[in-house]
Write a protein that holds these residues in place. Sequence first.
Motif, PDB file in Angstrom:
ATOM      1  N   GLY A 144      49.268  59.251   4.834  1.00  5.94           N
ATOM      2  CA  GLY A 144      49.279  60.191   5.946  1.00  5.94           C
ATOM      3  C   GLY A 144      47.910  60.700   6.363  1.00  5.94           C
ATOM      4  N   SER A 145      46.852  60.444   5.563  1.00  9.07           N
ATOM      5  CA  SER A 145      45.543  61.010   5.904  1.00  9.07           C
ATOM      6  C   SER A 145      44.947  60.348   7.143  1.00  9.07           C
ATOM      7  CB  SER A 145      44.580  60.889   4.722  1.00  9.07           C
ATOM      8  OG  SER A 145      44.374  59.538   4.366  1.00  9.07           O
ATOM      9  N   ALA A 146      45.145  59.021   7.297  1.00  3.75           N
ATOM     10  CA  ALA A 146      44.633  58.333   8.492  1.00  3.75           C
ATOM     11  C   ALA A 146      45.370  58.816   9.732  1.00  3.75           C
ATOM     12  CB  ALA A 146      44.783  56.825   8.331  1.00  3.75           C
ATOM     13  N   GLU A 147      46.696  58.968   9.617  1.00  4.35           N
ATOM     14  CA  GLU A 147      47.487  59.453  10.752  1.00  4.35           C
ATOM     15  C   GLU A 147      47.121  60.892  11.095  1.00  4.35           C
ATOM     16  OE1 GLU A 147      49.470  56.071   8.795  1.00  4.35           O
ATOM     17  OE2 GLU A 147      48.614  57.973   8.075  1.00  4.35           O
ATOM     18  N   ARG A 148      46.833  61.701  10.076  1.00  2.00           N
ATOM     19  CA  ARG A 148      46.442  63.090  10.304  1.00  2.00           C
ATOM     20  C   ARG A 148      45.131  63.163  11.062  1.00  2.00           C
ATOM     21  NH1 ARG A 148      45.362  66.686   5.016  1.00  2.00           N
ATOM     22  NH2 ARG A 148      43.632  65.194   4.854  1.00  2.00           N
ATOM     23  N   PHE A 149      44.155  62.357  10.650  1.00  2.00           N
ATOM     24  CA  PHE A 149      42.868  62.336  11.350  1.00  2.00           C
ATOM     25  C   PHE A 149      43.057  61.886  12.795  1.00  2.00           C
ATOM     26  CE2 PHE A 149      38.783  60.757  12.724  1.00  2.00           C
ATOM     27  CZ  PHE A 149      37.873  61.614  12.126  1.00  2.00           C
ATOM     28  N   GLU A 150      43.847  60.852  12.995  1.00  2.00           N
ATOM     29  CA  GLU A 150      44.097  60.353  14.350  1.00  2.00           C
ATOM     30  C   GLU A 150      44.741  61.428  15.218  1.00  2.00           C
ATOM     31  OE1 GLU A 150      46.859  56.984  16.591  1.00  2.00           O
ATOM     32  OE2 GLU A 150      46.253  56.683  14.503  1.00  2.00           O
ATOM     33  N   LYS A 151      45.672  62.177  14.655  1.00  2.00           N
ATOM     34  CA  LYS A 151      46.385  63.208  15.421  1.00  2.00           C
ATOM     35  C   LYS A 151      45.455  64.346  15.838  1.00  2.00           C
ATOM     36  CE  LYS A 151      49.978  66.747  14.904  1.00  2.00           C
ATOM     37  NZ  LYS A 151      51.001  67.330  13.960  1.00  2.00           N
ATOM     38  N   TYR A 152      44.701  64.882  14.897  1.00  2.00           N
ATOM     39  CA  TYR A 152      43.902  66.079  15.181  1.00  2.00           C
ATOM     40  C   TYR A 152      42.583  65.768  15.879  1.00  2.00           C
ATOM     41  CZ  TYR A 152      47.038  69.109  12.547  1.00  2.00           C
ATOM     42  OH  TYR A 152      48.133  69.810  12.130  1.00  2.00           O
ATOM     43  N   LEU A 153      42.039  64.585  15.629  1.00  2.00           N
ATOM     44  CA  LEU A 153      40.755  64.239  16.237  1.00  2.00           C
ATOM     45  C   LEU A 153      40.910  63.245  17.382  1.00  2.00           C
ATOM     46  CD1 LEU A 153      38.268  65.648  15.046  1.00  2.00           C
ATOM     47  CD2 LEU A 153      39.992  65.299  13.272  1.00  2.00           C
ATOM     48  N   LYS A 154      42.162  62.867  17.698  1.00  2.00           N
ATOM     49  CA  LYS A 154      42.440  61.923  18.790  1.00  2.00           C
ATOM     50  C   LYS A 154      41.604  60.645  18.613  1.00  2.00           C
ATOM     51  CE  LYS A 154      43.600  65.612  22.060  1.00  2.00           C
ATOM     52  NZ  LYS A 154      43.500  66.688  21.050  1.00  2.00           N
ATOM     53  N   ALA A 155      41.730  60.044  17.412  1.00  2.00           N
ATOM     54  CA  ALA A 155      40.892  58.902  17.056  1.00  2.00           C
ATOM     55  C   ALA A 155      41.729  57.802  16.417  1.00  2.00           C
ATOM     56  CB  ALA A 155      39.782  59.341  16.099  1.00  2.00           C
ATOM     57  N   PRO A 156      42.382  56.969  17.240  1.00  2.00           N
ATOM     58  CA  PRO A 156      43.122  55.830  16.683  1.00  2.00           C
ATOM     59  C   PRO A 156      42.169  54.815  16.051  1.00  2.00           C
ATOM     60  CG  PRO A 156      43.028  55.687  19.072  1.00  2.00           C
ATOM     61  CD  PRO A 156      42.466  57.029  18.705  1.00  2.00           C
ATOM     62  N   SER A 157      42.726  53.878  15.284  1.00  2.00           N
ATOM     63  CA  SER A 157      41.895  52.900  14.577  1.00  2.00           C
ATOM     64  C   SER A 157      41.114  52.010  15.528  1.00  2.00           C
ATOM     65  CB  SER A 157      42.758  52.049  13.649  1.00  2.00           C
ATOM     66  OG  SER A 157      43.222  52.820  12.563  1.00  2.00           O
ATOM     67  N   VAL A 158      41.673  51.745  16.698  1.00  2.00           N
ATOM     68  CA  VAL A 158      40.984  50.973  17.729  1.00  2.00           C
ATOM     69  C   VAL A 158      41.119  51.725  19.045  1.00  2.00           C
ATOM     70  CG1 VAL A 158      40.831  48.781  18.965  1.00  2.00           C
ATOM     71  CG2 VAL A 158      41.473  48.795  16.542  1.00  2.00           C
ATOM     72  N   GLN A 159      40.022  52.071  19.645  1.00  2.00           N
ATOM     73  CA  GLN A 159      40.045  52.843  20.886  1.00  2.00           C
ATOM     74  C   GLN A 159      39.107  52.207  21.906  1.00  2.00           C
ATOM     75  OE1 GLN A 159      39.080  56.991  20.352  1.00  2.00           O
ATOM     76  NE2 GLN A 159      39.982  57.604  22.284  1.00  2.00           N
ATOM     77  N   HIS A 160      39.622  51.973  23.092  1.00  2.00           N
ATOM     78  CA  HIS A 160      38.836  51.385  24.179  1.00  2.00           C
ATOM     79  C   HIS A 160      38.606  52.451  25.242  1.00  2.00           C
ATOM     80  CE1 HIS A 160      38.659  48.433  27.813  1.00  2.00           C
ATOM     81  NE2 HIS A 160      37.448  48.726  27.383  1.00  2.00           N
ATOM     82  N   ILE A 161      37.350  52.734  25.529  1.00  2.00           N
ATOM     83  CA  ILE A 161      36.985  53.786  26.480  1.00  2.00           C
ATOM     84  C   ILE A 161      36.106  53.176  27.564  1.00  2.00           C
ATOM     85  CG2 ILE A 161      35.782  55.989  26.758  1.00  2.00           C
ATOM     86  CD1 ILE A 161      36.315  56.331  23.648  1.00  2.00           C
ATOM     87  N   ILE A 162      36.373  53.521  28.811  1.00  2.00           N
ATOM     88  CA  ILE A 162      35.567  53.047  29.936  1.00  2.00           C
ATOM     89  C   ILE A 162      34.982  54.255  30.663  1.00  2.00           C
ATOM     90  CG2 ILE A 162      35.510  51.650  32.042  1.00  2.00           C
ATOM     91  CD1 ILE A 162      38.056  50.273  31.086  1.00  2.00           C
ATOM     92  N   LEU A 163      33.657  54.308  30.745  1.00  3.05           N
ATOM     93  CA  LEU A 163      32.962  55.399  31.426  1.00  3.05           C
ATOM     94  C   LEU A 163      31.903  54.798  32.342  1.00  3.05           C
ATOM     95  CD1 LEU A 163      32.417  57.701  28.312  1.00  3.05           C
ATOM     96  CD2 LEU A 163      34.124  58.036  30.110  1.00  3.05           C
TER      97      LEU A 163
END
Length: 357
Positions: A144-163
């Motif tokens: 649950g620690s990886a899921e907890r970090f993803e939930k609170y920090l909005k950081a999935p294992s793979v994230q694609h961002i376009i700016l």
Amino acid sequence: MRRVTKKAFIFLFGLAFIYFYCEYLIYLVVVAQCAWPTLQNADTLKVLIIADPHLLGPFRGHWLDKWRREWQMKQAFQAIMTLHEPEVVFVLGDLFDEGEWTDHEQFKDYVDRFYNIFYVPEPTKMYVTVGNHDIGFHNRIWRGSAERFEKYLKAPSVQHIILKENHFVLLNSMALEGDNCRLCTTARRAIEKLSDSLRCAEIPSDCENGPKFNYSKPILMQHFPLYRTSDSKCTDEDSPPLPERNKQFRNKIDAISHEATEYIVAKLKPRAVFGGHTHHGCLLPHSHGDTEFLEYSVPSFSWRNRRNPKYMLVSLTPTDYAVNKCGLPKEATVVVTAVVMIITLVVLLLRMSVMGR
């Protein structure tokens, strides 16, 4: 009596100014000495990158060390935000020093402290990648620690961002182990899907229903460095000192594996890679088939890990980028400055006494 009162007032005012300078102004003075790198294209994206703040948790470290380091990081970060005004901030893992050991309430407190110290105003965006101190190494990730970090920090294992048509891919380094754990298989599926989308954007004729974005080679962000056997080829001024520089890396602990490196480079074809983890700086060229790029190791932002913390300013366009590495005041510099200013103040007051006679 009036002369004594005047000197006491000058002394107290001097001490107040010294405190204000050494605890607030000095960060602005040092940060102001660095600037955004320039590119020919005026419409650049301004990116701030920091790594490894390692906020102390409830188990290790002295409360005074915890308070002092967090104060330093907050003042430094807010000076950077005030003077440089980045459009986006990336924090490359190990936000927390004891995140892997904390319970739910302790972790929530951790997150609140992080966002208080590294506050970004609107409309600045902030994204983080997860580090081993946040959730543990691959074989020590608590349920649950990886899921907890993803939930609170909005950081999935793979994230694609376009700016501004610049592509960023943020990865969980611990999800690149290459085994069949759920974290790894989920990350692998996401990388495969993203690779297909990028390929279709690059060569629309190969796909019937391509993605609705313009292609540019992505910038890869993660906590671990790409595969290397040591830091022996790192020759930056903030590289590890000898003999630490020649210390052999432990596979999948100090850097991701050779197989994982080849895999993500083949799938994502990055134009640059940024990572942290080592707490030191390093600039390495990479060549994997027809994909060539530079990898930047970002030094730690914490005075607990370095005498001279650093951050990076990156100017980006879809086809070009430039990097400036910037320093923060050394703790010794702050102390020496305070001592010199206090001595100067005392000498001036003594001279006033002599002249008054």
